[in-house]
Design a protein around this motif. Sequence first.
Motif, PDB file in Angstrom:
ATOM      1  N   CYS A  98      -9.247  -8.689   7.195  1.00 41.76           N
ATOM      2  CA  CYS A  98     -10.507  -9.312   6.773  1.00 41.76           C
ATOM      3  C   CYS A  98     -11.490  -8.266   6.249  1.00 41.76           C
ATOM      4  O   CYS A  98     -12.122  -8.454   5.208  1.00 41.76           O
ATOM      5  CB  CYS A  98     -11.135 -10.067   7.941  1.00 41.76           C
ATOM      6  SG  CYS A  98     -10.323 -11.614   8.351  1.00 41.76           S
ATOM      7  N   ALA A 141     -10.453  -6.946   2.887  1.00 42.36           N
ATOM      8  CA  ALA A 141     -10.746  -7.924   1.840  1.00 42.36           C
ATOM      9  C   ALA A 141     -12.230  -7.956   1.514  1.00 42.36           C
ATOM     10  O   ALA A 141     -12.624  -7.999   0.341  1.00 42.36           O
ATOM     11  CB  ALA A 141     -10.265  -9.308   2.279  1.00 42.36           C
ATOM     12  N   THR A 171     -10.362 -18.667   2.191  1.00 43.13           N
ATOM     13  CA  THR A 171     -10.585 -17.267   2.541  1.00 43.13           C
ATOM     14  C   THR A 171     -12.033 -16.862   2.322  1.00 43.13           C
ATOM     15  O   THR A 171     -12.670 -16.275   3.209  1.00 43.13           O
ATOM     16  CB  THR A 171      -9.667 -16.359   1.703  1.00 43.13           C
ATOM     17  OG1 THR A 171      -8.311 -16.666   1.994  1.00 43.13           O
ATOM     18  CG2 THR A 171      -9.923 -14.892   2.014  1.00 43.13           C
ATOM     19  N   SER A 202     -13.173  -4.865  -0.493  1.00 41.37           N
ATOM     20  CA  SER A 202     -12.643  -4.923  -1.847  1.00 41.37           C
ATOM     21  C   SER A 202     -13.439  -5.887  -2.721  1.00 41.37           C
ATOM     22  O   SER A 202     -13.760  -5.576  -3.870  1.00 41.37           O
ATOM     23  CB  SER A 202     -11.173  -5.345  -1.811  1.00 41.37           C
ATOM     24  OG  SER A 202     -10.393  -4.401  -1.143  1.00 41.37           O
ATOM     25  N   ILE A 203     -13.758  -7.058  -2.173  1.00 41.21           N
ATOM     26  CA  ILE A 203     -14.540  -8.036  -2.934  1.00 41.21           C
ATOM     27  C   ILE A 203     -15.941  -7.497  -3.203  1.00 41.21           C
ATOM     28  O   ILE A 203     -16.496  -7.686  -4.292  1.00 41.21           O
ATOM     29  CB  ILE A 203     -14.592  -9.370  -2.177  1.00 41.21           C
ATOM     30  CG1 ILE A 203     -13.194  -9.979  -2.085  1.00 41.21           C
ATOM     31  CG2 ILE A 203     -15.539 -10.352  -2.870  1.00 41.21           C
ATOM     32  CD1 ILE A 203     -13.101 -11.183  -1.168  1.00 41.21           C
ATOM     33  N   CYS A 252      -6.036 -14.093   2.667  1.00 42.18           N
ATOM     34  CA  CYS A 252      -6.941 -12.977   2.963  1.00 42.18           C
ATOM     35  C   CYS A 252      -6.244 -11.652   2.718  1.00 42.18           C
ATOM     36  O   CYS A 252      -6.820 -10.732   2.140  1.00 42.18           O
ATOM     37  CB  CYS A 252      -7.409 -13.073   4.408  1.00 42.18           C
ATOM     38  SG  CYS A 252      -8.687 -11.900   4.854  1.00 42.18           S
ATOM     39  N   LYS A 253      -4.991 -11.540   3.121  1.00 39.69           N
ATOM     40  CA  LYS A 253      -4.265 -10.288   2.955  1.00 39.69           C
ATOM     41  C   LYS A 253      -4.092  -9.952   1.475  1.00 39.69           C
ATOM     42  O   LYS A 253      -4.286  -8.819   1.061  1.00 39.69           O
ATOM     43  CB  LYS A 253      -2.904 -10.402   3.636  1.00 39.69           C
ATOM     44  CG  LYS A 253      -2.033  -9.176   3.472  1.00 39.69           C
ATOM     45  CD  LYS A 253      -0.825  -9.221   4.370  1.00 39.69           C
ATOM     46  CE  LYS A 253       0.078 -10.385   4.042  1.00 39.69           C
ATOM     47  NZ  LYS A 253       1.304 -10.371   4.867  1.00 39.69           N
ATOM     48  N   TYR A 254      -3.752 -10.945   0.686  1.00 37.23           N
ATOM     49  CA  TYR A 254      -3.467 -10.667  -0.710  1.00 37.23           C
ATOM     50  C   TYR A 254      -4.723 -10.573  -1.559  1.00 37.23           C
ATOM     51  O   TYR A 254      -4.646 -10.216  -2.735  1.00 37.23           O
ATOM     52  CB  TYR A 254      -2.543 -11.748  -1.274  1.00 37.23           C
ATOM     53  CG  TYR A 254      -1.158 -11.696  -0.701  1.00 37.23           C
ATOM     54  CD1 TYR A 254      -0.544 -12.841  -0.227  1.00 37.23           C
ATOM     55  CD2 TYR A 254      -0.479 -10.489  -0.605  1.00 37.23           C
ATOM     56  CE1 TYR A 254       0.724 -12.801   0.315  1.00 37.23           C
ATOM     57  CE2 TYR A 254       0.778 -10.435  -0.066  1.00 37.23           C
ATOM     58  CZ  TYR A 254       1.389 -11.592   0.398  1.00 37.23           C
ATOM     59  OH  TYR A 254       2.634 -11.530   0.943  1.00 37.23           O
ATOM     60  N   SER A 255      -5.885 -10.892  -0.990  1.00 37.02           N
ATOM     61  CA  SER A 255      -7.132 -10.709  -1.724  1.00 37.02           C
ATOM     62  C   SER A 255      -7.583  -9.257  -1.712  1.00 37.02           C
ATOM     63  O   SER A 255      -8.537  -8.892  -2.380  1.00 37.02           O
ATOM     64  CB  SER A 255      -8.229 -11.589  -1.115  1.00 37.02           C
ATOM     65  OG  SER A 255      -7.919 -12.945  -1.280  1.00 37.02           O
ATOM     66  N   ASN A 256      -6.900  -8.426  -0.902  1.00 42.60           N
ATOM     67  CA  ASN A 256      -7.244  -7.008  -0.847  1.00 42.60           C
ATOM     68  C   ASN A 256      -6.768  -6.316  -2.119  1.00 42.60           C
ATOM     69  O   ASN A 256      -5.600  -6.394  -2.490  1.00 42.60           O
ATOM     70  CB  ASN A 256      -6.578  -6.391   0.392  1.00 42.60           C
ATOM     71  CG  ASN A 256      -6.789  -4.903   0.468  1.00 42.60           C
ATOM     72  OD1 ASN A 256      -7.707  -4.385  -0.163  1.00 42.60           O
ATOM     73  ND2 ASN A 256      -5.948  -4.219   1.209  1.00 42.60           N
TER      74      ASN A 256
END
Length: 328
Positions: free
Chosen positions: A257, A260, A37, A263-264, A64-68
Amino acid sequence: MSPQHFDILLEKVSPIIAKKDTTFRRPISPETRLTITLRYLASGDSYRSLMLLFRNTNHLWKSCKYSNFRLIEQVPRTQNEWNKIAEDYYVQWQFPNCLGALDGKHITIRCPSNSGSLNFNYKHTFSVVLMALTDANYKLIYIDVGCKGRISDGGVFNRCSLYQAIENNSLNIPPPRSLPGSNVVAPFVIVADDAFALRPYLMKPFNFRGQDQSEQIYNYRLSRARRMVESTFGMLASKFRLLRTTIELSEQNVKLCVLAICSIHNWLATIDPESYLALEINQEETLDNLGGVANEQSISNERGKNIQEIFKTYFTCEGQVPWQYEMI
């Protein structure tokens, strides 16, 4: 991102993205999922390149979805939080009673099937719009992503939840207060460019034709604060090169995307601002390079004009700074 920060991020998302072993095969590890990701977001590599590098890209979008981190929950909800943002804008950028800088960014995508010209924008590309409000420290305090590219920034704002929340007075924004060093009372405002309509809570530049000195100073001071959102967009595109490409994904996956990435970005800007926010851009300030002006003409209401005049007068009297006359 340093190895230490990667480990912290992995610890946060591992419980969500980890899969159980089965009798058929072992699952892809959370570390590999997160690495794929981050590699995709940071480089914008093609599927073919990722396949050759990792030998697997099937689970890219679940990672990618759960990294949000649910960025929307970070919107300030108390007067103390809003006051802290306004204080930072005044101390760092000398614009009082400012709650954030607002602007939109086009995320270039492949033309969606059967979409006609809905995503076709003035840059002659297909896109969705990222609408963002940033604080004085390059952090995103509100985003809305997914609006069709043909819609102007002002139109996107009128359709987003931030506009509805402000109009309904549900964000607990502090009441008007005196400007620093003055007895003049002014409301808290958001700064934006000429693509937005002038409102009591949203300040934009004066028309760039036939300006007097006070209007030029006001435009300089406003643009100086507004460039925070421009600089934040620049950092996003610099750190996450996916935003510099034409994204070959569905609109829903493009939205995942971008969420994410935002958020990162906020997470890294919070835990390691000194290294992550090290800017490699020219900080020279002149009226010409503090942001462009959109072509859209907006209709100003009388109350917004009155508040604009209050700030214009303040910037040439009690609120003036020594260098402002050299910048116009």
